[in-house]
Structures are given as structure tokens and as C-alpha cells.
Design an enzyme around this catalytic site. Structure first.
Site, PDB file in Angstrom:
ATOM      1  N   GLU A  34     -11.364 -53.554  -2.021  1.00  0.00           N
ATOM      2  CA  GLU A  34     -12.325 -53.756  -3.113  1.00  0.00           C
ATOM      3  C   GLU A  34     -11.742 -54.675  -4.180  1.00  0.00           C
ATOM      4  O   GLU A  34     -10.541 -54.967  -4.178  1.00  0.00           O
ATOM      5  CB  GLU A  34     -12.714 -52.404  -3.705  1.00  0.00           C
ATOM      6  CG  GLU A  34     -11.521 -51.629  -4.243  1.00  0.00           C
ATOM      7  CD  GLU A  34     -11.736 -51.118  -5.648  1.00  0.00           C
ATOM      8  OE1 GLU A  34     -12.353 -51.820  -6.472  1.00  0.00           O
ATOM      9  OE2 GLU A  34     -11.265 -49.994  -5.911  1.00  0.00           O
ATOM     10  N   LYS A  97     -18.919 -55.768 -13.110  1.00  0.00           N
ATOM     11  CA  LYS A  97     -18.504 -54.737 -12.155  1.00  0.00           C
ATOM     12  C   LYS A  97     -19.757 -54.301 -11.393  1.00  0.00           C
ATOM     13  O   LYS A  97     -20.683 -53.772 -11.987  1.00  0.00           O
ATOM     14  CB  LYS A  97     -17.885 -53.582 -12.959  1.00  0.00           C
ATOM     15  CG  LYS A  97     -17.661 -52.293 -12.220  1.00  0.00           C
ATOM     16  CD  LYS A  97     -17.104 -51.236 -13.198  1.00  0.00           C
ATOM     17  CE  LYS A  97     -17.093 -49.847 -12.570  1.00  0.00           C
ATOM     18  NZ  LYS A  97     -16.640 -48.806 -13.525  1.00  0.00           N
ATOM     19  N   VAL A 117     -16.093 -49.359  -5.130  1.00  0.00           N
ATOM     20  CA  VAL A 117     -16.058 -48.755  -3.798  1.00  0.00           C
ATOM     21  C   VAL A 117     -17.465 -48.762  -3.176  1.00  0.00           C
ATOM     22  O   VAL A 117     -17.641 -49.131  -2.018  1.00  0.00           O
ATOM     23  CB  VAL A 117     -15.467 -47.332  -3.866  1.00  0.00           C
ATOM     24  CG1 VAL A 117     -15.694 -46.565  -2.567  1.00  0.00           C
ATOM     25  CG2 VAL A 117     -13.970 -47.407  -4.173  1.00  0.00           C
ATOM     26  N   ASP A 151     -22.289 -37.828 -15.232  1.00  0.00           N
ATOM     27  CA  ASP A 151     -21.703 -39.134 -14.904  1.00  0.00           C
ATOM     28  C   ASP A 151     -20.984 -38.992 -13.562  1.00  0.00           C
ATOM     29  O   ASP A 151     -19.830 -38.587 -13.479  1.00  0.00           O
ATOM     30  CB  ASP A 151     -20.753 -39.585 -16.009  1.00  0.00           C
ATOM     31  CG  ASP A 151     -20.216 -40.996 -15.750  1.00  0.00           C
ATOM     32  OD1 ASP A 151     -20.371 -41.511 -14.621  1.00  0.00           O
ATOM     33  OD2 ASP A 151     -19.639 -41.581 -16.691  1.00  0.00           O
ATOM     34  N   LYS A 172      -9.743 -40.231  -8.467  1.00  0.00           N
ATOM     35  CA  LYS A 172      -8.910 -40.602  -9.632  1.00  0.00           C
ATOM     36  C   LYS A 172      -8.668 -39.399 -10.527  1.00  0.00           C
ATOM     37  O   LYS A 172      -9.544 -38.581 -10.738  1.00  0.00           O
ATOM     38  CB  LYS A 172      -9.579 -41.728 -10.414  1.00  0.00           C
ATOM     39  CG  LYS A 172      -9.248 -43.092  -9.805  1.00  0.00           C
ATOM     40  CD  LYS A 172      -9.473 -44.214 -10.775  1.00  0.00           C
ATOM     41  CE  LYS A 172     -10.892 -44.702 -10.738  1.00  0.00           C
ATOM     42  NZ  LYS A 172     -11.244 -45.366  -9.487  1.00  0.00           N
TER      43      LYS A 172
HETATM   44  N1  PSU Z   1      -9.133 -47.470  -7.832  1.00  0.00           N
HETATM   45  C1  PSU Z   1      -8.193 -47.937  -8.688  1.00  0.00           C
HETATM   46  N2  PSU Z   1      -8.616 -48.632  -9.783  1.00  0.00           N
HETATM   47  C2  PSU Z   1      -9.962 -48.892 -10.014  1.00  0.00           C
HETATM   48  C3  PSU Z   1     -10.950 -48.406  -9.101  1.00  0.00           C
HETATM   49  C4  PSU Z   1     -10.464 -47.692  -8.016  1.00  0.00           C
HETATM   50  O1  PSU Z   1      -6.999 -47.697  -8.487  1.00  0.00           O
HETATM   51  O2  PSU Z   1     -10.288 -49.554 -11.003  1.00  0.00           O
HETATM   52  C5  PSU Z   1     -12.450 -48.665  -9.318  1.00  0.00           C
HETATM   53  C6  PSU Z   1     -13.164 -48.601  -7.974  1.00  0.00           C
HETATM   54  O3  PSU Z   1     -13.817 -49.827  -7.796  1.00  0.00           O
HETATM   55  C7  PSU Z   1     -14.149 -47.468  -8.097  1.00  0.00           C
HETATM   56  C8  PSU Z   1     -14.492 -47.545  -9.551  1.00  0.00           C
HETATM   57  O4  PSU Z   1     -15.262 -47.633  -7.243  1.00  0.00           O
HETATM   58  O5  PSU Z   1     -13.190 -47.741 -10.131  1.00  0.00           O
HETATM   59  C9  PSU Z   1     -15.227 -46.316 -10.015  1.00  0.00           C
HETATM   60  O6  PSU Z   1     -15.954 -46.623 -11.162  1.00  0.00           O
HETATM   61  P1  PSU Z   1     -17.051 -45.587 -11.742  1.00  0.00           P
HETATM   62  O7  PSU Z   1     -16.274 -44.375 -12.090  1.00  0.00           O
HETATM   63  O8  PSU Z   1     -17.643 -46.252 -12.981  1.00  0.00           O
HETATM   64  O9  PSU Z   1     -18.065 -45.362 -10.659  1.00  0.00           O
HETATM   65 MN    MN Z   2     -20.278 -43.554 -13.914  1.00  0.00          MN
END
Ligand code: PSU
Ligand code: MN
Length: 331
Positions: A34, A97, A117, A151, A172
Site C-alpha cells: 500500500e 488518502k 489497505v 470510527d 494498529k
Molecule cells: N500501516 C502503517 N502505517 C499506516 C497505515 C498502515 O504502518 O499509515 C495506513 C493504512 O493505509 C491503513 C490506514 O489502511 O492507515 C488506516 O486508516 P484509517 O484508520 O483512517 O482507516
Molecule cells: Mn476512520
């Protein structure tokens, strides 16, 4: 087939690099990577270093890397060195993004956008790729007060409807991990830890909760992934690999930094797509860069695991259906 500018399905908007296209046509292993972590996860030059290192790790394992991003209305699958550098050095804030809900806005705008992702899965699956490596998936965010946050990353729904193996280091650490596991279970996504019973904790080796499934090693992993994808359920499988021990943060250090950053984000009213990048940047400062080292190490490590998995799956698919385990042991 190419649609008129500004229109077209995902398949029509794909622009697969010559290297990735010939690997796929010849049945050689390919790993999708990604790009949101390049634009929003790391600052320059760490972002370019991690992008290059993960491509190199995929190559070292005998597979072809396919970094996915968006430029001028096209979904690029496979970036060359110049494109990777242009993306990594693009002015911060100028790069959108893109997730499933923001895919059309990102494709309708000029210039670069990066794929999370969820959006990477959409493009990679359309291109015929089944293995994908990242750092950590998005999931259910922590609630600021009592109750559960709404969220919830579109990554989870995409995992539920895309038959791919996603290799990460666990959800994460900034997330509500138990609730993220609950959503994945409800949506039919197997979650498997490699080499340990506990769920990997992204910055730390353990998230402090048991993983729903675990396999002892990469050979057993390939057997499980082939079994899941072979069923044709339509869902993906989430593979969780612990961060390499020499780059891991102690659990308490990671937890303190995440707690502080989450409180500050709430007080500052940060939410929506800005929340994840904001937290990652703040945790980098709070840990004096140790989180960036951990994040770099785990992404690169995941890319290598994904490359070996892609290779074993390709080798297995060329053998009799029951001999994948024997075949991967033969290497
Ligand atoms: N993994 C990492 N760093 C990142 C991400 C993943 O080590 O920045 C990104 C990925 O692209 C994931 C996104 O899909 O963060 C999730 O964002 P959100 O929580 O807004 O859906
Ligand atoms: Mn979100």
C-alpha cells in the site's frame, strides 16, 4: 480496454506496470504494497526508505513487488523507482488518502493519491494479486468516552469481501483491538498469528490478547491461507506477524505513548481520516523516533513474509491440491 477520461470501472482504470503484468501473466508470485504509509504514515525521508526497503524485501523473497497508488485518474499497480520517489517527496498535504469511500474523489482529482489497505485491496484484487503486505490495518478506533466508537476503518469491510491474504503486524496499537477482532469475527475474516499464541501488538510483540488462530511457522501459514482461499468464501484472511524483537517497543512504552496521543487527539478534536496519521506522528515524537524504527522494521519484515507466502502459494497451485504442505517442505 480504456474508458473515457473521468469514467471507467476499477478494472478499466488499472495501469499495471510491465514488470508486474508479466509476472502475473507468467504465474510468478506478486505482492501488493500500500502507499498511504508513504504519504501519511511516515515523514520524508523515512517514507522513501521504508517503501524501498519493503520492495527490496519482497524481491529478496523471490516475488515481485506491486506498490499501489493513484495518479491522474488511474490506479497504478507497480511503481518504478522514479514514481516511488515522486510520491514520497510530493508536498505534504497535497496527496489525498484514498479508501473505498474516498476512491472516486481521489480518482477524480489530478495528481497523486495514495491507497489505504481498503483501496489497495480493491486495485490489487482486480489486477489478480492475492497477497498483500502492510504495517497495520485500520480497525475500530478507541472511544473517547464510555461506549464504542463508530470510527471503524473501511479496511475491515474490505477484508470481509476480498479474497486475499493481508500480512500485517496486528491491528494498529492506536485502535480498540478487542473490538476490532470482534468485527473481523462477525464479518468472517480469520485472524492468524504466526509463531506465537498471542496477537501481535504492532509496535510491541504482543497486543496482550490471544490471537483467534495461530500457526507455528510460515509453512503451516501457507497451508492455512491456501485452505481459506480455496473455500471460495469471498473473504480475506488477516495474517499477523510480530514486529522483529530488536525493533519492538516494550509493551508499557507503546501503551503509554498511545494513551497520551489518543487523549491529546481527543482534546484537539482530531477525527476522521486525519486521526490515524495524526496519532502515528505524535507517537513518533513521544517515543523519540523509536516507534518509527519499529514501524519500519515491521513493514519490511511483513513484506518478506508476504513474498515467501506468495511464492509458496504459487508453487502449491502448480501441484496436486493436497500436496501443498509437502511441497513447501520440499524447498
Ligand atoms: N500501516 C502503517 N502505517 C499506516 C497505515 C498502515 O504502518 O499509515 C495506513 C493504512 O493505509 C491503513 C490506514 O489502511 O492507515 C488506516 O486508516 P484509517 O484508520 O483512517 O482507516
Ligand atoms: Mn476512520
Amino acid at each position: 480496454m480504456t474508458a473515457a477520461p473521468g469514467r471507467g470501472s476499477i478494472a478499466e482504470r488499472l495501469q499495471v506496470s510491465p514488470e508486474v503484468a508479466s509476472a502475473l501473466a507468467e504465474g510468478r508470485p506478486v505482492v501488493a504494497l500500500e502507499s498511504t504509509l508513504i504519504s501519511h504514515g511516515f515523514a520524508y525521508p523515512a517514507n522513501l526508505e521504508v517503501a524501498r526497503a519493503s520492495e527490496a524485501a519482497v524481491r529478496e523473497s523471490g516475488a515481485v513487488p506491486a506498490t499501489v497508488a493513484i495518479r491522474a485518474g488511474r490506479l497504478l499497480v507497480g511503481l518504478d523507482g522514479d514514481a516511488l520517489e515522486a510520491l514520497a517527496t510530493a508536498e505534504r498535504g497535497s496527496v489525498m488518502k484514498a479508501a473505498r469511500p474516498s476512491l472516486a474523489p481521489a480518482l477524480a482529482s489530478d495528481g497523486w493519491a495514495t491507497t489505504t489497505v481498503s483501496a489497495t485491496m480493491l486495485a490489487a484484487h482486480a489486477a489478480g494479486i492475492t497477497v498483500f503486505a502492510t504495517g497495520g490495518i485500520g480497525g475500530v478506533h478507541r472511544a473517547a468516552g464510555p461506549g464504542v466508537s463508530l470510527d471503524i476503518s473501511s479496511d475491515l469491510d474490505e477484508l470481509a469481501r476480498t479474497p486475499m491474504a493481508i500480512v500485517c503486524a496486528g491491528p494498529k496499537a492506536i485502535l480498540d483491538v478487542p473490538n476490532t477482532l470482534e468485527v473481523l469475527e462477525t464479518r468472517g475474516v480469520p485472524v492468524v498469528a504466526v509463531g506465537q499464541a498471542e496477537l501481535p501488538g504492532f509496535y510491541a510483540r504482543s497486543a496482550g490478547v490471544p490471537a483467534p488462530q495461530s500457526v507455528p511457522d510460515e509453512t503451516a501459514l501457507a497451508v492455512l491461507v491456501a485452505a481459506h482461499l480455496g473455500l471460495g468464501l469471498g473473504s480475506g484472511i488477516l495474517v499477523c506477524v510480530p514486529v522483529p524483537a530488536d525493533a519492538a517497543l516494550p509493551e508499557a512504552t507503546a501503551r503509554d505513548a498511545v494513551d497520551t496521543a489518543t487523549r491529546e487527539a481527543d482534546a484537539a478534536g482530531i477525527h476522521g481520516p486525519e486521526l490515524t496519521p495524526w496519532l502515528l506522528a505524535r507517537i513518533a515524537t513521544l517515543t523519540d523516533g523509536a516507534s518509527v524504527r519499529a514501524n519500519t522494521a515491521l513493514i519490511t519484515n511483513n513484506a518478506g513474509v508476504a513474498g515467501r507466502l506468495a511464492r509458496t502459494l504459487v508453487e502449491g497451485s502448480k501441484m496436486a491440491p493436497d500436496s501443498i504442505a509437502a511441497g513447501s517442505a520440499r524447498r
